[in-house]
Design an enzyme around this catalytic site. Structure first.
Site, short mmCIF file in Angstrom:
data_model
loop_
_atom_site.label_atom_id
_atom_site.label_comp_id
_atom_site.label_asym_id
_atom_site.label_seq_id
_atom_site.Cartn_x
_atom_site.Cartn_y
_atom_site.Cartn_z
N GLN A 192 -6.30 -16.57 -2.50
CA GLN A 192 -6.39 -17.88 -1.53
C GLN A 192 -5.70 -17.70 -0.39
O GLN A 192 -5.37 -19.06 0.02
CB GLN A 192 -6.58 -19.06 -2.35
CG GLN A 192 -7.68 -19.16 -3.28
CD GLN A 192 -9.04 -19.11 -2.81
OE1 GLN A 192 -9.47 -20.23 -2.45
NE2 GLN A 192 -9.68 -18.15 -2.93
N TYR A 244 -10.67 -11.13 -11.08
CA TYR A 244 -9.96 -10.55 -10.07
C TYR A 244 -8.77 -9.67 -9.83
O TYR A 244 -8.59 -8.50 -9.76
CB TYR A 244 -10.14 -11.35 -8.80
CG TYR A 244 -9.60 -10.71 -7.46
CD1 TYR A 244 -10.04 -9.66 -6.79
CD2 TYR A 244 -8.12 -10.91 -7.35
CE1 TYR A 244 -9.47 -8.91 -5.64
CE2 TYR A 244 -7.57 -10.26 -6.11
CZ TYR A 244 -8.08 -9.04 -5.54
OH TYR A 244 -7.37 -8.45 -4.55
N ASP A 300 -13.75 -10.25 -4.75
CA ASP A 300 -13.14 -11.40 -4.23
C ASP A 300 -14.11 -12.20 -3.01
O ASP A 300 -15.13 -11.68 -2.95
CB ASP A 300 -11.83 -11.02 -3.60
CG ASP A 300 -11.98 -10.16 -2.46
OD1 ASP A 300 -13.08 -9.49 -2.11
OD2 ASP A 300 -11.10 -10.06 -1.61
N ARG A 304 0.69 -1.23 0.12
CA ARG A 304 0.09 -0.03 -0.12
C ARG A 304 0.85 1.41 0.05
O ARG A 304 0.18 2.38 0.14
CB ARG A 304 -0.96 -0.17 1.32
CG ARG A 304 -1.85 -1.13 1.13
CD ARG A 304 -3.06 -1.03 2.00
NE ARG A 304 -4.14 -2.05 1.94
CZ ARG A 304 -4.87 -2.42 2.98
NH1 ARG A 304 -4.65 -2.21 4.18
NH2 ARG A 304 -5.87 -3.32 2.35
N CYS A 341 -21.28 -6.63 14.15
CA CYS A 341 -22.28 -5.96 13.68
C CYS A 341 -22.73 -4.97 14.50
O CYS A 341 -23.40 -3.93 14.42
CB CYS A 341 -23.55 -6.94 13.37
SG CYS A 341 -23.09 -8.28 12.07
N GLU A 393 -0.96 -9.32 -5.23
CA GLU A 393 -2.26 -9.88 -5.49
C GLU A 393 -2.20 -11.44 -5.93
O GLU A 393 -2.97 -12.24 -5.47
CB GLU A 393 -2.86 -9.26 -6.66
CG GLU A 393 -3.37 -7.71 -6.72
CD GLU A 393 -4.18 -7.44 -5.27
OE1 GLU A 393 -5.00 -8.55 -4.96
OE2 GLU A 393 -4.48 -6.45 -4.86
#
Length: 352
Positions: free
Chosen positions: A42, A120, A138, A25, A199, A37
């Site tokens: 996976q 992707y 993804d 990043r 949540c 990437e």
DNA sequence: CAGGCGTGGCC
DNA sequence: TGGCCAAGCCT
């Protein structure tokens, strides 16, 4: 009820405040983005991070990767799994170096044409490195969208891929595609997690359909169930004057192009006698005496369970004229890329 | 296009 | 513990 604009605005704000600091990043260089990437396909960040550092140190640019041998690239990849990623990465690097003069392709169609780059990864590179408006889909995005909009179409169905792809494209921020894509994924990885998502403290809990309908633990839906195949590997360990013998796995099978001890495979846990009868095919003298036989162990792969053991034979040399075995000096053995069971055995091998 | 392809962490 | 999951792709 929040609309698309509000949702993506909240996600972007959340991302700026909560994103992890990661080496890929710090740059938009397509070579480094591509590398990260592929490594992360996976694969969890915790597992892939060391490999990213390792590859960028060994191969600071695509030409250096292209000039490496496949054996060396596989050795660097050892332990990360899904080794076709490494082979395809290397092949794509050679394509870029030789056919594109070392310049990374800068359009979606040219990026996705690279070996090992699918929808992707192409969308990720195009958006992050070239600011092109392609939405990534993804595992994280599937999960976030499925819950947010209460969609129970299986994500591993053709209809599901189409539906979620269209939804992701609709939601995409065309002005900041790279930021948007990473925000979606990071939100899925840190907030909207597969198990026990937070949540209670979520920026979208006022508009999340799954939460309103108590379906958080039911979404996303996956239909695929995989069948496990059991295989039985008898590895023959030969040592000879501080040398041992390896062979390369070829053909379309697991661990392709990695190295291992000579192998007698069977459909079940056969008797030693049955194994010894097949040594001749490997070029190993059948009269060899057994020094030790390990217990059966198990290596779990995504679609196979490999039951394996090691049969150490007396000091002996293969019939070199008939065998594909490679005689390896003890000091060189760790230069070979090997699968996990072999790596563990090599670490505790008793050299004779 | 459904099935094959690694490894490690989690509960 | 065994099953699920993790920034998918290839055939």
């Amino acid at each position: 009820m929040a609309d698309f604009e509000q949702i993506k605005g909240r996600l972007h704000h959340w991302y700026q405040a909560n994103k992890r600091q990661l080496p890929w990043r710090e740059t938009t260089d397509p070579y480094f983005i591509w590398l990260s990437e592929v490594i992360l396909q996976q694969t969890r960040i915790d597992q892939g991070l060391a490999y990213f550092r390792r590859f960028t140190e060994h191969y600071p640019n695509v030409k250096l990767l292209a000039n490496a041998s496949e054996d060396e690239v596989l050795k660097l990849w050892q332990g990360l799994g899904y080794y076709s990623r490494a082979r395809n990465l290397h092949q794509a690097a050679k394509t870029i170096a030789q056919q594109m003069n070392g310049n990374f392709p800068d359009t979606y169609n040219n990026i996705i044409a690279l070996k090992g780059v699918g929808e992707y990864t192409a969308a990720a590179i195009a958006s992050i490195s070239f600011n092109l408006p392609h939405a990534v889909v993804d595992g994280n995005v599937f999960r976030v969208l499925a819950r947010l909009f209460g969609i129970d179409t299986p994500i591993d169905s053709t209809a599901g891929k189409k539906l979620f792809g269209e939804l992701a494209a609709e939601l995409l921020d065309h002005h900041h595609p790279g930021l948007h894509n990473q925000a979606m994924m990071e939100f899925g990885a840190l907030q909207c997690t597969p198990k026990n998502p937070n949540c209670t403290n979520c920026i979208l809990n006022d508009c999340c359909i799954a939460l309103q309908e108590s379906k958080i633990d039911k979404l996303p839906v996956k239909q695929g169930k995989i069948k496990i195949r059991h295989r039985y590997f008898n590895y023959i360990v030969l040592t000879d004057d501080r040398h041992s013998y390896l062979q390369k796995r070829t053909g379309n099978d697991i661990w392709k192009n990695l190295f291992e001890f000579p192998l007698v495979e069977a459909g079940e846990k056969t008797e030693i006698d049955q194994v010894l009868k097949q040594l001749d095919q490997l070029g190993i003298p059948t009269e060899s005496q057994i020094l030790s036989v390990s217990n059966w162990q198990k290596q779990v792969l995504s679609h196979q369970h490999i039951h394996y053991r090691f049969i150490q034979l007396e000091q002996t040399s293969p019939k070199t004229d008939r065998s594909n075995l490679i005689r390896v000096d003890q000091k060189d053995i760790f230069k070979f890329a090997v699968p996990k069971p072999i790596e563990q055995k090599l670490a505790q091998l008793e050299w004779i």
